[in-house]
Design a protein around this motif. Structure first.
Motif, PDB file in Angstrom:
ATOM      1  N   GLU A 209       0.865  -1.188   0.000  1.00 44.97           N
ATOM      2  CA  GLU A 209       0.000   0.000   0.000  1.00 44.97           C
ATOM      3  C   GLU A 209       0.900   1.237   0.000  1.00 44.97           C
ATOM      4  O   GLU A 209       1.503   1.572   1.022  1.00 44.97           O
ATOM      5  CB  GLU A 209      -0.900  -0.006   1.247  1.00 44.97           C
ATOM      6  N   ASP A 210       0.996   1.893  -1.150  1.00 46.77           N
ATOM      7  CA  ASP A 210       1.887   3.053  -1.285  1.00 46.77           C
ATOM      8  C   ASP A 210       1.036   4.313  -1.133  1.00 46.77           C
ATOM      9  O   ASP A 210       0.156   4.577  -1.949  1.00 46.77           O
ATOM     10  CB  ASP A 210       2.563   2.985  -2.670  1.00 46.77           C
ATOM     11  N   ASP A 211       1.330   5.083  -0.088  1.00 43.05           N
ATOM     12  CA  ASP A 211       0.377   6.134   0.304  1.00 43.05           C
ATOM     13  C   ASP A 211       1.043   7.501   0.534  1.00 43.05           C
ATOM     14  O   ASP A 211       0.918   8.084   1.612  1.00 43.05           O
ATOM     15  CB  ASP A 211      -0.320   5.663   1.597  1.00 43.05           C
ATOM     16  N   PRO A 212       1.706   8.032  -0.513  1.00 41.03           N
ATOM     17  CA  PRO A 212       2.422   9.295  -0.271  1.00 41.03           C
ATOM     18  C   PRO A 212       1.519  10.522  -0.173  1.00 41.03           C
ATOM     19  O   PRO A 212       1.945  11.559   0.314  1.00 41.03           O
ATOM     20  CB  PRO A 212       3.346   9.417  -1.493  1.00 41.03           C
ATOM     21  N   TYR A 213       0.271  10.395  -0.653  1.00 49.04           N
ATOM     22  CA  TYR A 213      -0.566  11.606  -0.794  1.00 49.04           C
ATOM     23  C   TYR A 213      -1.691  11.710   0.227  1.00 49.04           C
ATOM     24  O   TYR A 213      -2.486  12.643   0.161  1.00 49.04           O
ATOM     25  CB  TYR A 213      -1.146  11.661  -2.221  1.00 49.04           C
ATOM     26  N   CYS A 214      -1.797  10.746   1.157  1.00 51.13           N
ATOM     27  CA  CYS A 214      -2.987  10.683   2.016  1.00 51.13           C
ATOM     28  C   CYS A 214      -3.244  11.975   2.783  1.00 51.13           C
ATOM     29  O   CYS A 214      -4.392  12.341   3.036  1.00 51.13           O
ATOM     30  CB  CYS A 214      -2.919   9.501   2.974  1.00 51.13           C
ATOM     31  N   GLY A 239       4.916   5.257   3.541  1.00 51.18           N
ATOM     32  CA  GLY A 239       4.598   6.675   3.700  1.00 51.18           C
ATOM     33  C   GLY A 239       5.864   7.484   3.480  1.00 51.18           C
ATOM     34  O   GLY A 239       6.972   6.935   3.485  1.00 51.18           O
ATOM     35  N   THR A 240       5.706   8.788   3.294  1.00 48.58           N
ATOM     36  CA  THR A 240       6.887   9.611   2.998  1.00 48.58           C
ATOM     37  C   THR A 240       6.730  11.037   3.498  1.00 48.58           C
ATOM     38  O   THR A 240       5.611  11.556   3.562  1.00 48.58           O
ATOM     39  CB  THR A 240       7.154   9.627   1.469  1.00 48.58           C
ATOM     40  N   GLY A 241       7.866  11.638   3.810  1.00 51.21           N
ATOM     41  CA  GLY A 241       7.867  13.060   4.147  1.00 51.21           C
ATOM     42  C   GLY A 241       7.977  13.940   2.911  1.00 51.21           C
ATOM     43  O   GLY A 241       7.907  15.161   3.003  1.00 51.21           O
ATOM     44  N   SER A 242       8.126  13.313   1.736  1.00 52.06           N
ATOM     45  CA  SER A 242       8.422  14.093   0.529  1.00 52.06           C
ATOM     46  C   SER A 242       7.341  15.109   0.172  1.00 52.06           C
ATOM     47  O   SER A 242       7.642  16.181  -0.331  1.00 52.06           O
ATOM     48  CB  SER A 242       8.628  13.156  -0.664  1.00 52.06           C
ATOM     49  N   LYS A 243       6.068  14.759   0.392  1.00 54.02           N
ATOM     50  CA  LYS A 243       4.993  15.652  -0.065  1.00 54.02           C
ATOM     51  C   LYS A 243       4.461  16.538   1.062  1.00 54.02           C
ATOM     52  O   LYS A 243       3.674  17.442   0.810  1.00 54.02           O
ATOM     53  CB  LYS A 243       3.836  14.838  -0.655  1.00 54.02           C
TER      54      LYS A 243
HETATM   55  C1  LIG Z   1       3.108   6.757  -5.712  1.00 55.42           C
HETATM   56  C2  LIG Z   1       4.488   7.187  -5.361  1.00 55.42           C
HETATM   57  N1  LIG Z   1       5.284   6.361  -4.670  1.00 55.42           N
HETATM   58  C3  LIG Z   1       6.521   6.703  -4.317  1.00 55.42           C
HETATM   59  C4  LIG Z   1       7.048   7.928  -4.671  1.00 55.42           C
HETATM   60  C5  LIG Z   1       8.462   8.254  -4.268  1.00 55.42           C
HETATM   61  O1  LIG Z   1       8.476   9.132  -3.192  1.00 55.42           O
HETATM   62  P1  LIG Z   1       9.747   9.398  -2.288  1.00 55.42           P
HETATM   63  O2  LIG Z   1      10.129  10.828  -2.514  1.00 55.42           O
HETATM   64  O3  LIG Z   1       9.312   9.140  -0.889  1.00 55.42           O
HETATM   65  O4  LIG Z   1      10.824   8.457  -2.717  1.00 55.42           O
HETATM   66  C6  LIG Z   1       6.273   8.831  -5.394  1.00 55.42           C
HETATM   67  C7  LIG Z   1       6.822  10.124  -5.801  1.00 55.42           C
HETATM   68  O5  LIG Z   1       6.304  10.847  -6.607  1.00 55.42           O
HETATM   69  C8  LIG Z   1       4.947   8.447  -5.742  1.00 55.42           C
HETATM   70  O6  LIG Z   1       4.133   9.252  -6.436  1.00 55.42           O
END
Ligand SMILES: Cc1ncc(COP(=O)(O)O)c(C=O)c1O
Length: 402
Positions: A209-214, A239-243
């Motif tokens: 479950e890839d959830d960077p935008y939640c 999850g990520t701190g990127s966004k």
């Molecule tokens: C669905 C998805 N997964 C993963 C990533 C990668 O993110 P991160 O910066 O945490 O590596 C992105 C980045 O755009 C993304 O859209």
């Protein structure tokens, strides 16, 4: 330019690696006056630069050399604790900090998942279309893909069931982005979330479950994460701190309740990079430790993107020729445009000349067989430029059709 000697041979896994259309396109983006809807970049003017400068100062004062030393592979305890608490609130039950591994961007998480699960020729089930970075990560492990049909509400459970019924060999993983998907902006409906979990449970299929935008929701209520269901299907949450903070920090996390999977991930991460940057983790943690300020910051990002989404949707309604369809996502950074009868890779050439760029949809289809889509990013351009860019896009489509 040097070339590899005859005796030296690249590994077979490099043969399928694709040159990135996005990277090619970014060259055009660097020219002045080009409006880019192409990259997946957050708005850099919203990065909390001053608060991060202050966090760096505090970290150096409080931690000193410890913030610059090697640290453990799983991540610094403070970050693991913070992730577990924040996600626990979202999922409605307590997740232990032990389940968290801090990674160097969720992109590294995807690579590590590929490394522990995929042998050459293994199947992975993907939404169609799906996040390009996952195809790139899993291509390096020589995976093959089974695709599940999607509609406005995300993947179709009956299509998933059909695919699993007929799969040979049986897939190793299902990968999906349930919230404001990259590339389409679509969200998996609540009803389908439970169905997906139950189907995977029945087949014993692990879910990624890839959830960077939640956290970038503009309207409506949060929907349950797949990891919030009680299930025997192993779930790996990313999850990520990127966004919500800054992608350059490369601070992201895997949450893996299953101990066996977690241990394997830690072993391969050790081999990959020993651990994620100690300094970045301390600074990230220091920055988010003022919870109210951090929440206000995330709200500000979501509000800005929401306005940009509105401007883009309105401009598309005004400038797109008849027959063009587009999504209106309730969050995230992307929307998806379908231009029936148009090969958007060809269209990109015309657009680049008119100084507007996007990512042709074909890149996001594992089978590279659908050509009429395009992904537009709305987080990184100003409202004024979004309008100008969409108008240029409308003219380019009209020119293409002529
Ligand atoms: C669905 C998805 N997964 C993963 C990533 C990668 O993110 P991160 O910066 O945490 O590596 C992105 C980045 O755009 C993304 O859209």
């Amino acid at each position: 330019m040097t070339t590899i000697s005859r005796a030296a041979k690249f590994a077979e896994r490099t043969a399928r690696l694709r040159a990135s259309t996005i990277r090619e396109m970014l060259k055009v983006t660097q020219q002045p006056d080009v409006i880019s809807f192409g990259g997946g970049l957050p708005a850099s003017e919203l990065f909390p630069t001053e608060a991060i400068a202050e966090a760096v100062r505090v970290v150096m004062q409080l931690r000193g050399p410890a913030a610059l030393q090697y640290s453990v592979t799983e991540g610094i305890p403070e970050m693991r604790q913070w992730v577990a608490q924040r996600l626990s609130r979202r999922v409605g039950h307590t997740l232990d900090a032990e389940t968290v591994t801090i990674v160097n961007g969720s992109q590294q998480g995807l690579d590590l998942i590929g490394k522990i699960f995929l042998d050459p020729g293994d199947h992975v089930v993907l939404e169609n279309p799906t996040y390009l970075g996952t195809i790139q990560a899993f291509d390096a492990y020589q995976a093959r893909y089974l695709t599940v049909d999607t509609d406005e509400d995300g993947l179709l459970p009956e299509s998933l069931e059909r695919v699993l019924d007929h799969a040979d060999p049986f897939p190793k993983l299902l990968y999906l982005v349930p919230n404001f998907q990259n590339p389409t902006g679509r969200t998996l409906s609540a009803r389908r979330r439970e169905s997906v979990v139950r189907i995977c449970e029945r087949f014993g299929l692990p879910i990624v479950e890839d959830d960077p935008y939640c956290e970038l929701r503009f309207e409506g209520a949060d929907l349950p994460s797949l990891i919030s269901y009680q299930t025997t299907a192993p779930i790996i949450y990313l999850g990520t701190g990127s966004k919500i903070m800054a992608p350059g920090m490369r601070v992201a996390w895997l949450v893996i309740p299953d101990e066996e999977i977690r241990e394997k991930i830690v072993l391969v991460k050790q081999g990959a990079d020993l651990h994620s940057g100690t300094f970045a983790q301390y600074v990230f943690h220091q920055y988010v430790s003022d919870g109210a300020a951090f929440d206000a910051h995330v709200r500000e990002i979501a509000q800005t993107y929401s306005r940009r989404r509105d401007v883009m949707s309105e401009a598309l309604a005004e400038f797109m020729p008849e027959g063009v369809r587009f999504t209106r996502p309730a969050g995230g950074m992307f929307l998806w445009v379908t231009v029936p009868g148009v090969d958007t890779s060809e269209l990109l050439r015309i657009c680049a000349a008119s100084k507007v760029v996007f990512v042709p949809g074909v890149s996001f289809y594992p089978g590279r067989d659908v050509h009429d889509g395009m992904r537009l990013n709305f987080s990184n351009a100003s409202e004024k430029n979004i309008r100008i860019g969409v108008e240029r896009l409308g003219h380019a489509i009209t020119a293409y059709n002529r």
